[in-house]
Structure formats: C-alpha cells, structure tokens
Write a protein that holds these residues in place. Sequence first.
Motif, PDB file in Angstrom:
ATOM      1  N   ILE A   1       0.844  -1.199   0.000  1.00 32.45           N
ATOM      2  CA  ILE A   1       0.000   0.000   0.000  1.00 32.45           C
ATOM      3  C   ILE A   1       0.878   1.246   0.000  1.00 32.45           C
ATOM      4  CG2 ILE A   1      -1.649   1.352   1.371  1.00 32.45           C
ATOM      5  CD1 ILE A   1      -2.714  -1.365   2.451  1.00 32.45           C
ATOM      6  N   VAL A   2       1.864   1.272   0.854  1.00 30.56           N
ATOM      7  CA  VAL A   2       2.767   2.423   0.986  1.00 30.56           C
ATOM      8  C   VAL A   2       3.441   2.730  -0.343  1.00 30.56           C
ATOM      9  CG1 VAL A   2       4.893   3.208   2.090  1.00 30.56           C
ATOM     10  CG2 VAL A   2       3.156   2.042   3.443  1.00 30.56           C
ATOM     11  N   ASN A   3       3.821   1.706  -1.051  1.00 30.57           N
ATOM     12  CA  ASN A   3       4.564   1.842  -2.305  1.00 30.57           C
ATOM     13  C   ASN A   3       3.777   2.566  -3.398  1.00 30.57           C
ATOM     14  OD1 ASN A   3       6.965   1.343  -3.746  1.00 30.57           O
ATOM     15  ND2 ASN A   3       5.973  -0.359  -4.805  1.00 30.57           N
ATOM     16  N   VAL A   4       2.475   2.647  -3.247  1.00 36.48           N
ATOM     17  CA  VAL A   4       1.627   3.262  -4.273  1.00 36.48           C
ATOM     18  C   VAL A   4       1.932   4.753  -4.454  1.00 36.48           C
ATOM     19  CG1 VAL A   4      -0.772   3.819  -4.852  1.00 36.48           C
ATOM     20  CG2 VAL A   4      -0.207   1.558  -3.986  1.00 36.48           C
ATOM     21  N   TYR A   5       2.390   5.432  -3.394  1.00 36.33           N
ATOM     22  CA  TYR A   5       2.577   6.882  -3.457  1.00 36.33           C
ATOM     23  C   TYR A   5       3.996   7.361  -3.192  1.00 36.33           C
ATOM     24  CZ  TYR A   5      -2.404   7.353  -4.036  1.00 36.33           C
ATOM     25  OH  TYR A   5      -3.677   7.273  -4.525  1.00 36.33           O
ATOM     26  N   GLY A   6       4.978   6.549  -3.426  1.00 34.65           N
ATOM     27  CA  GLY A   6       6.347   7.031  -3.396  1.00 34.65           C
ATOM     28  C   GLY A   6       7.088   6.834  -2.096  1.00 34.65           C
ATOM     29  N   SER A   7       8.338   7.228  -2.126  1.00 30.19           N
ATOM     30  CA  SER A   7       9.278   6.919  -1.044  1.00 30.19           C
ATOM     31  C   SER A   7       8.971   7.606   0.279  1.00 30.19           C
ATOM     32  CB  SER A   7      10.701   7.258  -1.482  1.00 30.19           C
ATOM     33  OG  SER A   7      10.808   8.636  -1.762  1.00 30.19           O
ATOM     34  N   ILE A   8       8.338   8.768   0.264  1.00 28.24           N
ATOM     35  CA  ILE A   8       8.010   9.430   1.531  1.00 28.24           C
ATOM     36  C   ILE A   8       7.086   8.549   2.370  1.00 28.24           C
ATOM     37  CG2 ILE A   8       6.067  10.755   0.630  1.00 28.24           C
ATOM     38  CD1 ILE A   8       6.870  13.029   2.499  1.00 28.24           C
ATOM     39  N   GLY A   9       6.308   7.723   1.709  1.00 32.36           N
ATOM     40  CA  GLY A   9       5.407   6.810   2.409  1.00 32.36           C
ATOM     41  C   GLY A   9       6.138   5.822   3.293  1.00 32.36           C
ATOM     42  N   PHE A  10       7.337   5.418   2.867  1.00 34.48           N
ATOM     43  CA  PHE A  10       8.106   4.465   3.673  1.00 34.48           C
ATOM     44  C   PHE A  10       8.501   5.072   5.019  1.00 34.48           C
ATOM     45  CE2 PHE A  10       8.652   2.567  -0.493  1.00 34.48           C
ATOM     46  CZ  PHE A  10       8.467   1.221  -0.211  1.00 34.48           C
ATOM     47  N   THR A  11       8.934   6.315   5.001  1.00 32.81           N
ATOM     48  CA  THR A  11       9.327   6.944   6.263  1.00 32.81           C
ATOM     49  C   THR A  11       8.098   7.218   7.126  1.00 32.81           C
ATOM     50  OG1 THR A  11       9.364   9.140   5.227  1.00 32.81           O
ATOM     51  CG2 THR A  11      11.455   7.947   5.358  1.00 32.81           C
ATOM     52  N   ASN A  12       7.003   7.657   6.502  1.00 26.52           N
ATOM     53  CA  ASN A  12       5.760   7.864   7.253  1.00 26.52           C
ATOM     54  C   ASN A  12       5.299   6.560   7.900  1.00 26.52           C
ATOM     55  OD1 ASN A  12       5.418  10.625   6.765  1.00 26.52           O
ATOM     56  ND2 ASN A  12       4.313  10.264   4.863  1.00 26.52           N
ATOM     57  N   TYR A  13       5.317   5.485   7.114  1.00 28.31           N
ATOM     58  CA  TYR A  13       4.885   4.188   7.623  1.00 28.31           C
ATOM     59  C   TYR A  13       5.803   3.713   8.758  1.00 28.31           C
ATOM     60  CZ  TYR A  13       3.924  -0.727   8.120  1.00 28.31           C
ATOM     61  OH  TYR A  13       3.639  -1.960   8.655  1.00 28.31           O
ATOM     62  N   GLY A  14       7.092   3.840   8.569  1.00 32.35           N
ATOM     63  CA  GLY A  14       8.035   3.423   9.604  1.00 32.35           C
ATOM     64  C   GLY A  14       7.804   4.149  10.915  1.00 32.35           C
ATOM     65  N   PHE A  15       7.537   5.443  10.809  1.00 31.38           N
ATOM     66  CA  PHE A  15       7.252   6.243  12.003  1.00 31.38           C
ATOM     67  C   PHE A  15       5.990   5.731  12.695  1.00 31.38           C
ATOM     68  CE2 PHE A  15       5.006   9.824  13.978  1.00 31.38           C
ATOM     69  CZ  PHE A  15       5.932  10.189  14.943  1.00 31.38           C
ATOM     70  N   LEU A  16       4.920   5.514  11.924  1.00 30.97           N
ATOM     71  CA  LEU A  16       3.659   5.049  12.500  1.00 30.97           C
ATOM     72  C   LEU A  16       3.805   3.648  13.089  1.00 30.97           C
ATOM     73  CD1 LEU A  16       1.124   6.300   9.808  1.00 30.97           C
ATOM     74  CD2 LEU A  16       1.462   7.222  12.114  1.00 30.97           C
ATOM     75  N   ASP A  17       4.542   2.795  12.399  1.00 28.23           N
ATOM     76  CA  ASP A  17       4.720   1.425  12.882  1.00 28.23           C
ATOM     77  C   ASP A  17       5.526   1.395  14.178  1.00 28.23           C
ATOM     78  OD1 ASP A  17       4.321  -1.423  12.555  1.00 28.23           O
ATOM     79  OD2 ASP A  17       6.437  -1.564  11.997  1.00 28.23           O
ATOM     80  N   LYS A  18       6.463   2.293  14.305  1.00 25.10           N
ATOM     81  CA  LYS A  18       7.305   2.348  15.503  1.00 25.10           C
ATOM     82  C   LYS A  18       6.567   2.995  16.682  1.00 25.10           C
ATOM     83  CE  LYS A  18      11.386   1.950  17.468  1.00 25.10           C
ATOM     84  NZ  LYS A  18      11.884   0.646  17.825  1.00 25.10           N
ATOM     85  N   THR A  19       5.867   4.105  16.430  1.00 22.27           N
ATOM     86  CA  THR A  19       5.244   4.857  17.522  1.00 22.27           C
ATOM     87  C   THR A  19       3.831   4.379  17.857  1.00 22.27           C
ATOM     88  OG1 THR A  19       4.418   6.566  16.015  1.00 22.27           O
ATOM     89  CG2 THR A  19       6.601   6.919  17.012  1.00 22.27           C
ATOM     90  N   LYS A  20       3.151   3.777  16.916  1.00 24.21           N
ATOM     91  CA  LYS A  20       1.798   3.231  17.092  1.00 24.21           C
ATOM     92  C   LYS A  20       0.834   4.222  17.771  1.00 24.21           C
ATOM     93  CE  LYS A  20       3.306  -1.545  16.996  1.00 24.21           C
ATOM     94  NZ  LYS A  20       3.494  -1.511  15.578  1.00 24.21           N
ATOM     95  N   PRO A  21       0.594   5.356  17.133  1.00 30.70           N
ATOM     96  CA  PRO A  21      -0.305   6.344  17.737  1.00 30.70           C
ATOM     97  C   PRO A  21      -1.786   5.991  17.553  1.00 30.70           C
ATOM     98  CG  PRO A  21       0.458   7.130  15.624  1.00 30.70           C
ATOM     99  CD  PRO A  21       1.167   5.825  15.885  1.00 30.70           C
ATOM    100  N   LYS A  22      -2.594   6.493  18.433  1.00 33.15           N
ATOM    101  CA  LYS A  22      -4.057   6.518  18.343  1.00 33.15           C
ATOM    102  C   LYS A  22      -4.665   5.186  17.900  1.00 33.15           C
ATOM    103  CE  LYS A  22      -4.241  11.485  17.696  1.00 33.15           C
ATOM    104  NZ  LYS A  22      -4.678  12.595  16.882  1.00 33.15           N
ATOM    105  N   LEU A  23      -5.326   5.182  16.758  1.00 33.29           N
ATOM    106  CA  LEU A  23      -6.018   4.004  16.229  1.00 33.29           C
ATOM    107  C   LEU A  23      -5.079   2.804  16.101  1.00 33.29           C
ATOM    108  CD1 LEU A  23      -8.362   2.516  14.828  1.00 33.29           C
ATOM    109  CD2 LEU A  23      -7.730   3.708  12.718  1.00 33.29           C
TER     110      LEU A  23
END
Length: 169
Positions: free
Chosen positions: A103-125
Amino acid sequence: MVQSGSKLHEVALKKLNDRGVELEEIAELVYDLQSPYLTELSVDLCLENVKAVIRKREVQNAILTGIELDVLTEQGKLSSPLQEIIEEDESLYGIDEILALSIVNVYGSIGFTNYGFLDKTKPKLIKRLDDHTHSKQTHTFLDDIVGAIAAAAASRLAHDNPGISKIMK
C-alpha cells in the motif's frame, strides 16, 4: 466471480468498518503526520486523501487479504505454526508489514518513512488495534494496513499540495 471495482471498494470499506476502523480516525493520523509541514491542512482534506488511497484496487486487495487472515486466525482455521505466529503477532514474522508496504509503495518513497514512524510509535487508532490485551480480535495485519493507508494518504497529500508547503513559501 471477481467483484467489480466499485463493489470491491464497498466490501473493503465494510470490512474496515466491521473491524472498528473509521476513516476519520485514519484521517487524524494523516493530519498528525502532515500538519507540521502543510500550513493550510484540515482533517477533511486528509480524509479526502484517505478515501483516494482506498479507491485503488491494490489497496482494496490488501485490506481484504489482511483482514481475512486476521479473521481466520481468530477462528483458529490456520495450520500450525502459522496459526500461532499470527495469533501472537510474532515480531519476526514480517509478512504483515510486507503486505502493508504494498500500500505504501503506491505513493512514493516518503510513504516508507511515514509508515516506519507510524509502525514504531503506534499512535491513536494503530495503538488500539495493536493492543492484544483488551480485544478478542486479531489485528496482526489490520494495524499495519491502517498505518500504511495513513502513510500513503500523507504521501499523496504532500505530493499533490506542494503549494501549501511551508518550504515553498
């Protein structure tokens, strides 16, 4: 018979909703990711981008696949040792993240860093879905899928709105 694109979209949205995922909650994750960089950002704009990500067929396929594996795990219908690996959300399994990266790969490399941050910090939902102590549901795949949708929507937003970036002012 394979579902039409709009029918597949409806099924994916229903599956998310049935598992307790509201698109507005994903939009809040996108807002949190992008608000430091986009001066004229609203949750509504983030929600539009979440919806756009989910309209992509490969995203719908990932949603359906991940949720189905989570449900089959809850029902004890997988063979051992896969049953126990997914049930315990084994940290070295990694296939849940691989599916999310499609899914992340659909919109470019910035998605990888965004995803990594979310996966590491696990905010909210994502934190709620990842919490194994208060729910009888398995979300081994769903927490990563939600993070990937948010990361992809944040990437889409950043790429589609360079004019509202603080960098461009």
